[in-house]
Design an enzyme around this catalytic site. Structure first.
Site, PDB file in Angstrom:
ATOM      1  NE  ARG A 190      33.603  39.766  46.684  1.00  0.00           N
ATOM      2  CZ  ARG A 190      33.982  41.021  46.428  1.00  0.00           C
ATOM      3  NH1 ARG A 190      33.317  42.042  46.918  1.00  0.00           N
ATOM      4  NH2 ARG A 190      34.997  41.265  45.652  1.00  0.00           N
ATOM      5  NE  ARG A 191      36.605  39.909  48.712  1.00  0.00           N
ATOM      6  CZ  ARG A 191      35.753  40.397  49.586  1.00  0.00           C
ATOM      7  NH1 ARG A 191      35.554  39.796  50.735  1.00  0.00           N
ATOM      8  NH2 ARG A 191      35.118  41.495  49.302  1.00  0.00           N
ATOM      9  CG  HIS A 214      28.440  44.769  39.937  1.00  0.00           C
ATOM     10  ND1 HIS A 214      27.734  45.555  39.045  1.00  0.00           N
ATOM     11  CD2 HIS A 214      29.334  45.612  40.540  1.00  0.00           C
ATOM     12  CE1 HIS A 214      28.169  46.806  39.118  1.00  0.00           C
ATOM     13  NE2 HIS A 214      29.152  46.855  40.000  1.00  0.00           N
ATOM     14  CG  HIS A 267      33.817  38.508  36.636  1.00  0.00           C
ATOM     15  ND1 HIS A 267      33.931  38.487  38.002  1.00  0.00           N
ATOM     16  CD2 HIS A 267      34.992  38.029  36.154  1.00  0.00           C
ATOM     17  CE1 HIS A 267      35.131  38.009  38.340  1.00  0.00           C
ATOM     18  NE2 HIS A 267      35.793  37.726  37.231  1.00  0.00           N
TER      19      HIS A 267
HETATM   20 FE1  HAS Z   1      30.229  48.621  40.744  1.00  0.00          FE
HETATM   21  C1  HAS Z   1      31.044  46.849  43.584  1.00  0.00           C
HETATM   22  C2  HAS Z   1      27.708  50.211  42.430  1.00  0.00           C
HETATM   23  C3  HAS Z   1      29.550  50.548  37.952  1.00  0.00           C
HETATM   24  C4  HAS Z   1      33.169  47.591  39.300  1.00  0.00           C
HETATM   25  N1  HAS Z   1      31.786  47.433  41.323  1.00  0.00           N
HETATM   26  C5  HAS Z   1      31.917  46.789  42.522  1.00  0.00           C
HETATM   27  C6  HAS Z   1      33.145  46.042  42.523  1.00  0.00           C
HETATM   28  C7  HAS Z   1      33.771  46.289  41.327  1.00  0.00           C
HETATM   29  C8  HAS Z   1      32.901  47.159  40.571  1.00  0.00           C
HETATM   30  C9  HAS Z   1      35.133  45.778  40.882  1.00  0.00           C
HETATM   31  O1  HAS Z   1      26.869  50.621  45.347  1.00  0.00           O
HETATM   32  C10 HAS Z   1      33.615  45.116  43.621  1.00  0.00           C
HETATM   33  C11 HAS Z   1      34.553  45.740  44.566  1.00  0.00           C
HETATM   34  C12 HAS Z   1      34.901  44.728  45.625  1.00  0.00           C
HETATM   35  O2  HAS Z   1      35.756  43.894  45.358  1.00  0.00           O
HETATM   36  O3  HAS Z   1      34.287  44.737  46.691  1.00  0.00           O
HETATM   37  N2  HAS Z   1      28.858  50.054  40.268  1.00  0.00           N
HETATM   38  C13 HAS Z   1      27.903  50.545  41.086  1.00  0.00           C
HETATM   39  C14 HAS Z   1      27.082  51.521  40.366  1.00  0.00           C
HETATM   40  C15 HAS Z   1      27.607  51.599  39.102  1.00  0.00           C
HETATM   41  C16 HAS Z   1      28.721  50.697  39.057  1.00  0.00           C
HETATM   42  C17 HAS Z   1      25.920  52.278  40.896  1.00  0.00           C
HETATM   43  N3  HAS Z   1      31.165  48.991  38.959  1.00  0.00           N
HETATM   44  C18 HAS Z   1      30.714  49.809  37.967  1.00  0.00           C
HETATM   45  C19 HAS Z   1      31.669  49.824  36.886  1.00  0.00           C
HETATM   46  C20 HAS Z   1      32.703  48.995  37.263  1.00  0.00           C
HETATM   47  C21 HAS Z   1      32.359  48.473  38.573  1.00  0.00           C
HETATM   48  C22 HAS Z   1      31.531  50.644  35.631  1.00  0.00           C
HETATM   49  C23 HAS Z   1      33.953  48.640  36.567  1.00  0.00           C
HETATM   50  C24 HAS Z   1      34.342  49.115  35.419  1.00  0.00           C
HETATM   51  N4  HAS Z   1      29.491  48.527  42.634  1.00  0.00           N
HETATM   52  C25 HAS Z   1      28.495  49.300  43.131  1.00  0.00           C
HETATM   53  C26 HAS Z   1      28.347  49.023  44.568  1.00  0.00           C
HETATM   54  C27 HAS Z   1      29.305  48.066  44.908  1.00  0.00           C
HETATM   55  C28 HAS Z   1      30.003  47.769  43.666  1.00  0.00           C
HETATM   56  C29 HAS Z   1      27.411  49.627  45.521  1.00  0.00           C
HETATM   57  C30 HAS Z   1      29.566  47.464  46.299  1.00  0.00           C
HETATM   58  C31 HAS Z   1      28.864  46.177  46.461  1.00  0.00           C
HETATM   59  C32 HAS Z   1      29.194  45.540  47.792  1.00  0.00           C
HETATM   60  O4  HAS Z   1      28.303  45.424  48.610  1.00  0.00           O
HETATM   61  O5  HAS Z   1      30.349  45.151  48.029  1.00  0.00           O
HETATM   62  C33 HAS Z   1      27.117  52.536  37.992  1.00  0.00           C
HETATM   63  O6  HAS Z   1      28.189  53.322  37.545  1.00  0.00           O
HETATM   64  C34 HAS Z   1      26.492  51.769  36.858  1.00  0.00           C
HETATM   65  C35 HAS Z   1      25.840  52.704  35.850  1.00  0.00           C
HETATM   66  C36 HAS Z   1      25.637  52.029  34.523  1.00  0.00           C
HETATM   67  C37 HAS Z   1      24.506  52.010  33.830  1.00  0.00           C
HETATM   68  C38 HAS Z   1      24.460  51.258  32.515  1.00  0.00           C
HETATM   69  C39 HAS Z   1      24.443  52.181  31.302  1.00  0.00           C
HETATM   70  C40 HAS Z   1      24.541  51.376  30.055  1.00  0.00           C
HETATM   71  C41 HAS Z   1      25.326  51.676  28.989  1.00  0.00           C
HETATM   72  C42 HAS Z   1      25.372  50.730  27.828  1.00  0.00           C
HETATM   73  C43 HAS Z   1      24.380  51.133  26.766  1.00  0.00           C
HETATM   74  C44 HAS Z   1      24.322  50.090  25.717  1.00  0.00           C
HETATM   75  C45 HAS Z   1      24.308  50.360  24.409  1.00  0.00           C
HETATM   76  C46 HAS Z   1      24.236  49.229  23.491  1.00  0.00           C
HETATM   77  C47 HAS Z   1      24.372  51.712  23.853  1.00  0.00           C
HETATM   78  C48 HAS Z   1      23.266  52.681  34.291  1.00  0.00           C
HETATM   79  C49 HAS Z   1      26.126  52.923  28.923  1.00  0.00           C
HETATM   80  C50 HAS Z   1      23.194  49.475  22.425  1.00  0.00           C
HETATM   81  C51 HAS Z   1      22.211  48.392  22.483  1.00  0.00           C
HETATM   82  C52 HAS Z   1      21.326  48.168  21.485  1.00  0.00           C
HETATM   83  C53 HAS Z   1      20.359  47.072  21.699  1.00  0.00           C
HETATM   84  C54 HAS Z   1      21.265  48.950  20.233  1.00  0.00           C
END
Ligand code: HAS
Length: 554
Positions: A443-444, A378, A380
């Site tokens: 992990r780790r 996730h 990465h």
């Molecule tokens: Fe996360 C664990 C939940 C976002 C980083 N996350 C981690 C860890 C890291 C990390 C480093 O609820 C590990 C920490 C550790 O060492 O234990 N994360 C989320 C959720 C989001 C989320 C709900 N995480 C991120 C982002 C990170 C990041 C951003 C770094 C920058 N995460 C968790 C949870 C854990 C977790 C639990 C704990 C897990 C565990 O059990 O240990 C949300 O913010 C994500 C929302 C994003 C979206 C995607 C939107 C898409 C976009 C792109 C659009 C594309 C386009 C391209 C426009 C809904 C904006 C156009 C395409 C065409 C085809 C034209």
């Protein structure tokens, strides 16, 4: 059309450029060394390689995590934001710049001190501030200096913004400067948690002044910081997506108001969610875990707004260029331009990366993936692809802009190669991590700890796939290191644009409430108090003080 001041200053002031570049140099040195550590890790995990005598797996893992997760990101973000503020709100004053330089040196000295301790194997603590793992006090002091230094680099950005608003009463501030300030505020509030943890618990503990720390309390304070930390990494990428990428493709910002609203939503919703990293920890009441899980889904909204805004920008521009039909506009985008292609690959990766985040946050589903290598997959995709590829895309024009050189067609070609290699390498590596995680691979952990006949599933093919992906990533790092050296010192002299888009003509005027920091500040404090007061009281009251309890005291 809205009145904005974005085009008033076309270039970053030369002295500000030096400050920004100093930060960017350190960031890319961290990328090279941290990337090398990453390569060693995937090789060890494949079971085909042993580290030379004396070097431990967890030591290498600490180097990788600290250099890439903390040093590369913080230095690059500060360099980019200083440049963005100077470009859009005007040159820093001498005092502002001096404060920034003090911040830079504190960060650099702190990095060196922490690095020495890691190399001496006195700080093999993976997460950096994660009891019961204990590091040498110099390591904690070093990283504290990094944080304090970053505060000092934020101060001139906020001072410049305040100065701009005073001099331009009643006008909407430049969008990039506003965004940099929101990210700095997010950083200030987030680091308070880790400051309390380090100053009152970890430092005295590692100095031997106190015998024990409450592990659950330290971890809760850490995650109060740890989740906003990921948005501190993400928001500068969003700055580039909202403001820079539209200009590169020849388009306009879809809506200034939407961009500001999404940043303010990040500011308030990044905080009351840290406990979603502790869903499996005993000692926190299930009710408060549930509350923070629900609030986590609120912080997804600004990312969905960003996705919508980016699609709208791309489609509007593609149609302007004559694209017809449902997807005809897509072909019209400038696919040969590395300043666009590389961040775009990052955006694509963020779609599965974000979806994986939703899985992590879904309480019961978290039981399946927590502490498995799925989580590594996730982050990465999120930080190491969406964010890092956007930083690369920014570096391709920012470095020559700051050093008075140009991005030549050959370097542009290499930039595209870096993006494509990174996309392929990360696809292989993170897909393997996600699948192995679902099969229960922890992990780790070192291969020798769970490899061989004792494992329930055969994870080895996935470990080998990770090594293949990781090797491709390291090749990309070598190429970008070459590019950075060329762009900083050897590329032909000239003017490279710092692209800043204007707002689309039909966009609504930005409501003043979006710059009312007092109002958003009150909401932020209220949400933090709501989400954390009871869990913290519970943890402190119920910790088995004085005994060596199972959960808490170590
Ligand atoms: Fe996360 C664990 C939940 C976002 C980083 N996350 C981690 C860890 C890291 C990390 C480093 O609820 C590990 C920490 C550790 O060492 O234990 N994360 C989320 C959720 C989001 C989320 C709900 N995480 C991120 C982002 C990170 C990041 C951003 C770094 C920058 N995460 C968790 C949870 C854990 C977790 C639990 C704990 C897990 C565990 O059990 O240990 C949300 O913010 C994500 C929302 C994003 C979206 C995607 C939107 C898409 C976009 C792109 C659009 C594309 C386009 C391209 C426009 C809904 C904006 C156009 C395409 C065409 C085809 C034209």
């Amino acid at each position: 059309m809205q009145q904005t001041a974005v085009t008033k200053f076309m270039k970053v002031d030369r002295k500000d450029a030096n400050l920004a570049m100093a930060n960017i140099y350190v960031a890319f040195v961290a990328l090279l060394l941290g990337g090398l550590a990453g390569l060693l890790q995937v090789l060890v995990r494949s079971g085909q390689f042993n580290l030379p005598k004396g070097i431990g797996y967890y030591q290498v893992l600490t180097v990788h995590g600290v250099l890439l997760g903390l040093i590369l990101t913080t230095f690059f973000i500060m360099g980019f934001q200083i440049a963005a503020v100077s470009r859009t709100a005007g040159p820093l004053t001498n005092t502002q710049r001096k404060i920034g330089w003090i911040g830079f040196w504190l960060m650099t000295i702190g990095t060196a001190a922490a690095a020495v301790m890691v190399l001496l194997n006195e700080a093999t603590v993976l997460y950096t501030f994660y009891a019961p793992l204990k590091a040498h006090w110099i390591f904690y002091l070093g990283l504290t200096l990094v944080v304090v230094g970053s505060w000092l680099l934020c101060v001139p950005q906020i001072m410049k913004y305040a100065q701009w608003r005073k001099e331009n009463k009643g006008q909407t501030s430049p969008l990039l400067t506003f965004m940099a300030v929101v990210n700095c505020l997010l950083w200030f509030v987030a680091t308070l948690g880790v400051a309390v943890e380090v100053l009152f618990m970890l430092l005295p503990w590692s100095l031997g002044l106190i015998e024990r720390v409450d592990v659950l309390l330290t971890r809760t304070l850490f995650w109060y910081f740890g989740h906003p930390l990921v948005y501190f990494w993400l928001l500068p990428a969003y700055m580039a997506w909202y403001v820079v990428v539209p200009k590169i493709i020849g388009g306009k910002i879809f809506s200034d108001a939407l961009a500001r609203l999404s940043f303010m939503l990040f500011l308030i919703f990044s905080f009351p969610v840290g406990i979603h990293h502790q869903l499996t920890e005993p000692g926190i009441d299930g009710f408060w875990k549930f509350v923070q899980v629900v609030l986590t889904f609120f912080v997804v909204v600004p990312s969905l707004m960003t996705a919508f805004s980016m699609f709208a920008t791309f489609e509007m521009r593609g149609r302007e260029l004559g694209g017809r039909g449902i997807l005809g506009w897509f072909k019209k985008l400038p696919w040969n331009d590395c300043r666009f292609l590389v961040p775009f690959i990052g955006m694509l990766a963020f779609i599965p990366g974000g979806a994986g985040g939703l899985v992590n946050a879904s309480y019961q589903m978290n039981q399946l993936v927590h502490n498995t290598v799925w989580v590594t997959g996730h982050f990465h995709l999120t930080v190491a692809t969406a964010v890092v590829l956007t930083f690369f895309g920014v570096a391709f024009w920012l470095i020559p802009h700051l050093t008075g050189r140009t991005l030549t067609p050959q370097l542009n070609f290499l930039g595209n190669i870096v993006g494509i290699l990174w996309g392929i390498g990360m696809l292989i590596m993170s897909a393997a991590m996600h699948i192995a995680g679902l099969l229960g691979a922890p992990r780790r952990s070192e291969y020798s700890e769970y490899g061989g006949a004792t494992q329930a599933y055969d994870w080895v093919p996935y470990q080998i796939a990770q090594a293949v992906g990781g090797t491709i990533l390291f090749i990309a790092i070598i190429i970008i290191t070459y590019m950075v050296i060329k762009l900083a010192f050897f590329a032909p002299k000239g003017e490279e644009e710092f692209p800043v888009a204007e707002v689309a003509p039909g966009a609504e005027k930005t409501p003043a409430i979006l710059e009312n920091f007092k109002l958003w500040g009150v909401l932020l404090v209220a949400l933090i108090i709501f989400a954390y007061t009871m869990p913290l009281i519970d943890i402190i009251q119920n910790s088995p003080a004085g005994t060596k309890g199972f959960n808490n005291l170590w």
